[in-house]
Design a protein around this motif. Structure first.
Motif, mmCIF file in Angstrom:
data_model
loop_
_atom_site.group_PDB
_atom_site.id
_atom_site.type_symbol
_atom_site.label_atom_id
_atom_site.label_comp_id
_atom_site.label_asym_id
_atom_site.label_seq_id
_atom_site.Cartn_x
_atom_site.Cartn_y
_atom_site.Cartn_z
ATOM 1 N N TYR A 111 40.412 46.730 44.867
ATOM 2 C CA TYR A 111 41.471 45.864 45.376
ATOM 3 C C TYR A 111 42.021 44.957 44.278
ATOM 4 O O TYR A 111 41.331 44.642 43.301
ATOM 5 N N ARG A 112 43.248 44.514 44.467
ATOM 6 C CA ARG A 112 43.824 43.490 43.593
ATOM 7 C C ARG A 112 43.159 42.159 43.927
ATOM 8 O O ARG A 112 43.145 41.752 45.087
ATOM 9 N N LEU A 113 42.652 41.491 42.928
ATOM 10 C CA LEU A 113 41.933 40.241 43.123
ATOM 11 C C LEU A 113 42.606 39.126 42.328
ATOM 12 O O LEU A 113 43.315 39.385 41.347
ATOM 13 N N PRO A 114 42.383 37.880 42.721
ATOM 14 C CA PRO A 114 43.054 36.760 42.050
ATOM 15 C C PRO A 114 42.452 36.368 40.713
ATOM 16 O O PRO A 114 43.010 35.541 40.002
ATOM 17 N N VAL A 115 41.295 36.948 40.367
ATOM 18 C CA VAL A 115 40.675 36.697 39.067
ATOM 19 C C VAL A 115 40.351 38.041 38.423
ATOM 20 O O VAL A 115 40.123 39.034 39.123
ATOM 21 N N THR A 159 38.718 29.856 34.394
ATOM 22 C CA THR A 159 39.487 31.096 34.522
ATOM 23 C C THR A 159 40.662 30.886 35.468
ATOM 24 O O THR A 159 40.523 30.275 36.522
ATOM 25 N N GLU A 160 41.811 31.391 35.079
ATOM 26 C CA GLU A 160 42.996 31.226 35.917
ATOM 27 C C GLU A 160 42.871 32.020 37.219
ATOM 28 O O GLU A 160 42.360 33.151 37.231
ATOM 29 N N VAL A 161 43.323 31.403 38.297
ATOM 30 C CA VAL A 161 43.347 32.040 39.609
ATOM 31 C C VAL A 161 44.810 32.268 39.980
ATOM 32 O O VAL A 161 45.612 31.320 39.998
ATOM 33 N N HIS A 162 45.151 33.529 40.283
ATOM 34 C CA HIS A 162 46.540 33.876 40.548
ATOM 35 C C HIS A 162 46.717 34.376 41.987
ATOM 36 O O HIS A 162 45.816 35.008 42.550
ATOM 37 N N LEU A 163 47.874 34.110 42.528
ATOM 38 C CA LEU A 163 48.198 34.534 43.888
ATOM 39 C C LEU A 163 48.194 36.052 44.003
ATOM 40 O O LEU A 163 48.721 36.752 43.129
ATOM 41 N N GLY A 224 51.119 36.747 41.533
ATOM 42 C CA GLY A 224 50.837 36.423 40.148
ATOM 43 C C GLY A 224 51.021 34.960 39.802
ATOM 44 O O GLY A 224 50.656 34.540 38.704
ATOM 45 N N ALA A 225 51.577 34.172 40.732
ATOM 46 C CA ALA A 225 51.772 32.751 40.464
ATOM 47 C C ALA A 225 50.424 32.069 40.238
ATOM 48 O O ALA A 225 49.433 32.384 40.897
ATOM 49 N N LEU A 226 50.389 31.130 39.312
ATOM 50 C CA LEU A 226 49.153 30.403 39.015
ATOM 51 C C LEU A 226 48.859 29.420 40.138
ATOM 52 O O LEU A 226 49.692 28.590 40.506
#
Length: 281
Positions: A111-115, A159-163, A224-226
């Motif tokens: 799956y696509r994950l935010p991290v 670590t950056e977390v993205h939408l 992908g937004a932070l």
């Protein structure tokens, strides 16, 4: 840019109509000159009587009827189930939850994950377990709650977390709230097409070191937004991202829920994230 599946289907069947009128899809000579209608099942043009109305499942497009995708086939309905567990005082708690559909992969790497996730990294420190028997649900000396309605993803502090968008999402997500829920948290609001209806979902990103600056209620966000940075707020010494998905109950305006009601069983239902996270191609 990812196209909405309903729109993609509509464009595809419109092309059928254009090809028909261009002569690419041939009809028997006996039917030459008759108006045609595209079958909603095959997508091919079929002869009809003059002035006949478009049948169910099609829409008029010039001198033909174009099949449209069945919205009921887009976004399978997710069924709530009731379960229960005993809290720390021994009281029985009954709640609703949406377990993982059997056809959805178990492995979160699908799956696509935010991290970001490294190939050899053991990153799921605690998974969704509200669908399990009482005795198998998460408990620990340092945990104030019983059971886990989300998934904990281990990553380095900062670590950056993205939408992440959700499957069958309609439009962009927006920010519901930024504040203290599971430590520092950001909650996003999504509309999904589910079995022909639009349903509202909330995604909780918790235990952040901090939220990204400038986030505010109602702000529209693209994938992908932070959103913030991995941390251990609300879980001192345990650095990770808490990712939780909840579906709003019928009649609840999820876009106006106060932060303190986001994870209340009376307002929203916990959903195994794998039901709605986008699959990696």
């Amino acid at each position: 840019m990812k196209m909405d599946p309903f729109l993609r289907g509509t464009l595809a069947v419109s092309l059928v109509a254009l090809l028909t009128r261009a002569g690419e899809l041939k009809l028997p000579a006996a039917f030459a000159g008759l108006p045609t209608v595209a079958s909603s099942h095959s997508g091919r043009a079929l002869p009809v009587e003059p002035d006949a109305p478009c049948p169910r499942g099609t829409l008029p497009d010039g001198n033909v009827c174009v099949p449209v995708p069945d919205p009921n086939a887009l976004g399978q309905a997710l069924v709530e189930q009731q379960n229960e567990h005993h809290d720390r005082s021994g009281q029985l708690r009954v709640y609703d939850q949406i377990p993982r559909r059997p056809e959805r992969p178990k492995d979160f790497r699908k799956y696509r994950l935010p991290v970001p996730v490294l190939p050899d990294q053991s990153f799921v420190t605690s998974g969704y377990d509200l669908d399990r028997p009482d005795a198998e649900q998460r408990r620990g000396a340092e945990l104030s709650a019983v059971g886990h309605g989300g998934v904990d993803l281990a990553q380095a502090r900062g670590t950056e977390v993205h939408l992440v968008n959700l499957e069958n999402q309609v439009g962009d997500a927006d920010v519901l709230e930024v504040g203290h829920l599971f430590g520092n948290s950001v909650v996003t609001h999504h509309t999904l097409r589910e079995a022909g209806a639009l349903r509202e979902y909330l995604v909780i990103y918790g235990h952040l070191e901090s939220a990204a600056p400038g986030l505010s209620h109602g702000q529209s966000l693209k994938a992908g937004a932070l959103l913030g940075y991995v941390g251990d707020s609300g879980s001192p010494g345990v650095v990770h991202l808490h990712l939780e998905v909840r579906r709003a109950r019928e009649g609840v305006d999820a876009g106006q829920l106060p932060l303190g009601q986001v994870n209340q069983n009376a307002k929203t239902v916990a959903c195994d994230p794998r039901n709605v996270l986008e699959l990696v191609p």
